[in-house]
Design a protein around this motif. Structure first.
Motif, short mmCIF file in Angstrom:
data_model
loop_
_atom_site.label_atom_id
_atom_site.label_comp_id
_atom_site.label_asym_id
_atom_site.label_seq_id
_atom_site.Cartn_x
_atom_site.Cartn_y
_atom_site.Cartn_z
N LYS A 44 0.83 -1.19 0.00
CA LYS A 44 0.00 0.00 0.00
C LYS A 44 0.87 1.25 0.00
CE LYS A 44 -3.85 -2.25 0.10
NZ LYS A 44 -4.73 -2.26 -1.08
N LEU A 45 0.42 2.26 -0.72
CA LEU A 45 1.13 3.53 -0.74
C LEU A 45 0.99 4.22 0.62
CD1 LEU A 45 0.13 5.00 -4.23
CD2 LEU A 45 2.43 4.34 -3.52
N ASP A 46 2.08 4.77 1.11
CA ASP A 46 2.03 5.51 2.36
C ASP A 46 1.20 6.78 2.20
OD1 ASP A 46 3.66 3.63 3.53
OD2 ASP A 46 5.51 4.73 3.09
N SER A 47 1.34 7.39 1.02
CA SER A 47 0.59 8.61 0.69
C SER A 47 0.65 8.80 -0.82
CB SER A 47 1.18 9.83 1.40
OG SER A 47 2.52 10.05 0.98
N ARG A 48 -0.07 9.78 -1.32
CA ARG A 48 -0.08 10.02 -2.77
C ARG A 48 1.30 10.47 -3.26
NH1 ARG A 48 1.09 11.50 -6.89
NH2 ARG A 48 -0.14 12.40 -8.59
N GLY B 169 10.68 10.76 -9.25
CA GLY B 169 10.54 11.52 -8.03
C GLY B 169 9.42 11.03 -7.14
N ASP B 170 9.08 11.84 -6.17
CA ASP B 170 8.02 11.47 -5.23
C ASP B 170 6.63 11.61 -5.83
OD1 ASP B 170 10.15 11.19 -3.56
OD2 ASP B 170 9.68 12.90 -2.26
N ASP B 171 6.51 12.40 -6.89
CA ASP B 171 5.22 12.60 -7.55
C ASP B 171 5.35 12.27 -9.04
OD1 ASP B 171 2.78 13.34 -8.48
OD2 ASP B 171 2.72 15.28 -7.48
N PRO B 172 4.75 11.17 -9.49
CA PRO B 172 4.90 10.72 -10.88
C PRO B 172 4.41 11.72 -11.94
CG PRO B 172 3.97 8.99 -9.53
CD PRO B 172 3.96 10.24 -8.70
N THR C 72 5.06 10.15 -2.47
CA THR C 72 5.94 9.32 -1.66
C THR C 72 7.10 8.77 -2.48
OG1 THR C 72 6.07 7.20 -0.48
CG2 THR C 72 4.34 7.40 -2.11
N LYS C 73 8.18 8.44 -1.81
CA LYS C 73 9.33 7.87 -2.49
C LYS C 73 9.04 6.47 -3.02
CE LYS C 73 12.83 10.42 0.17
NZ LYS C 73 13.19 11.28 -0.96
#
Length: 298
Positions: A146-150, A162-165, A152-153
């Motif tokens: 599961k993703l920790d947040s939208r 990066g952290d945001d695709p 994320t690394k």
């Protein structure tokens, strides 16, 4: 040598071709389009020759058929038959054969328009549909994580930079994301296998970034017309978006096999091997019987 070839081509198209067509019509009683439609089986050779014949024609009626809408094709074929004085009784198969060719030709052009529209669509975090597709990609590739947040690394685990695709979709827009999702949804086992290869400690590469790069390859091949033989051989009617996505799946799967077989020393050599793979695909597309279909190895 190149200059001589250009001169000979000009001489053929400007003078010799006209008289050759005239002679063959007198000898066979059929125009060039009739000879093409009756002389070749359905596929790239027949459709490509019909396309060239229509493009080279001095008749506006014939040239306009190349840009007709799908609904107008029956009328266009009728006008061509009238222009060329082709009697249905004498050549009953011609009408359907030419219409099939025109479906492929005009369908290819329309497909490019649709692909270009998707490429121009900027990925937006504010668009629920875009966000849904992105999260679906993660769930398909990483079902047990599961993703920790939208932001994320963790996105790096499937090859984003990066952290945001969203920043990685700038070049190919929504098209890049749709291709990635299509491959993962329709060939889930294969996509996860490719991802595992991409995460190899020595031969690994950035799965998502390479995937978007392959979208650019597919797009450029479509735009240049290089994909025509493939689509003319594999789609009897009008090529549609799903057929383009299928072509992308072929590239994604085959590139992974190619990369592993080449065993590059470093990911820094990606552009070199990407170009080598590109040339390999282009070579396949020079075969008039080409079909770039994903064949899964059991």
């Amino acid at each position: 040598m190149k200059m001589l070839a250009c001169i000979l081509q000009y001489f053929y198209t400007s003078f010799l071709r006209y008289w050759l067509k005239w002679f063959l019509r007198q000898a066979t009683g059929k125009c060039e389009l009739q000879r093409i439609c009756s002389g070749y089986k359905p596929g790239a050779t027949r459709t490509s020759k019909a396309e060239y014949s229509l493009q080279s024609s001095k008749s506006k009626v014939l040239r306009n058929a190349l840009t007709a809408t799908r609904d107008d094709l029956p009328q266009c074929v009728g006008q061509i038959m009238q222009e060329k004085n082709i009697k249905p009784q004498k050549d009953p198969l011609f009408k359907d054969s030419l219409q099939s060719c025109l479906l492929q030709i005009t369908g290819y052009n329309q497909l490019y328009v649709e692909v270009e529209e998707l490429r121009k669509q900027v990925f937006s975090s504010d668009n629920p549909d875009h966000e849904s597709k992105l999260l679906k990609l993660w769930d398909l590739l990483m079902p047990s994580v599961k993703l920790d947040s939208r932001i994320t690394k963790q996105w790096g685990d499937i090859g984003f930079q990066g952290d945001d695709p969203k920043t990685d979709f700038r070049g190919m827009g929504l098209l890049g994301l749709i291709n990635l999702v299509f491959f993962s949804e329709n060939y889930t086992e294969e996509a996860r296998q490719v991802l595992s290869h991409a995460n190899h400690p020595k031969l690994g590469y950035s799965y998502a970034i390479v995937g978007i790069n392959l979208t650019e390859m597919a797009y450029s091949l479509l735009k240049s017309g290089t994909l025509k033989p493939h689509f003319y051989n594999t789609v009897l009617g009008s090529p549609e978006l799903q057929h383009f996505h299928q072509l992308y799946c072929y590239l994604a799967y085959e590139f992974d096999k190619f990369w592993l077989s080449e065993e590059p020393e470093s990911i820094m050599l990606f552009n070199e091997y990407r170009e080598k793979f590109h040339k390999k695909v282009q070579l396949h597309l020079e075969d008039p019987d080409v079909c770039l279909t994903l064949r899964v190895q059991n």
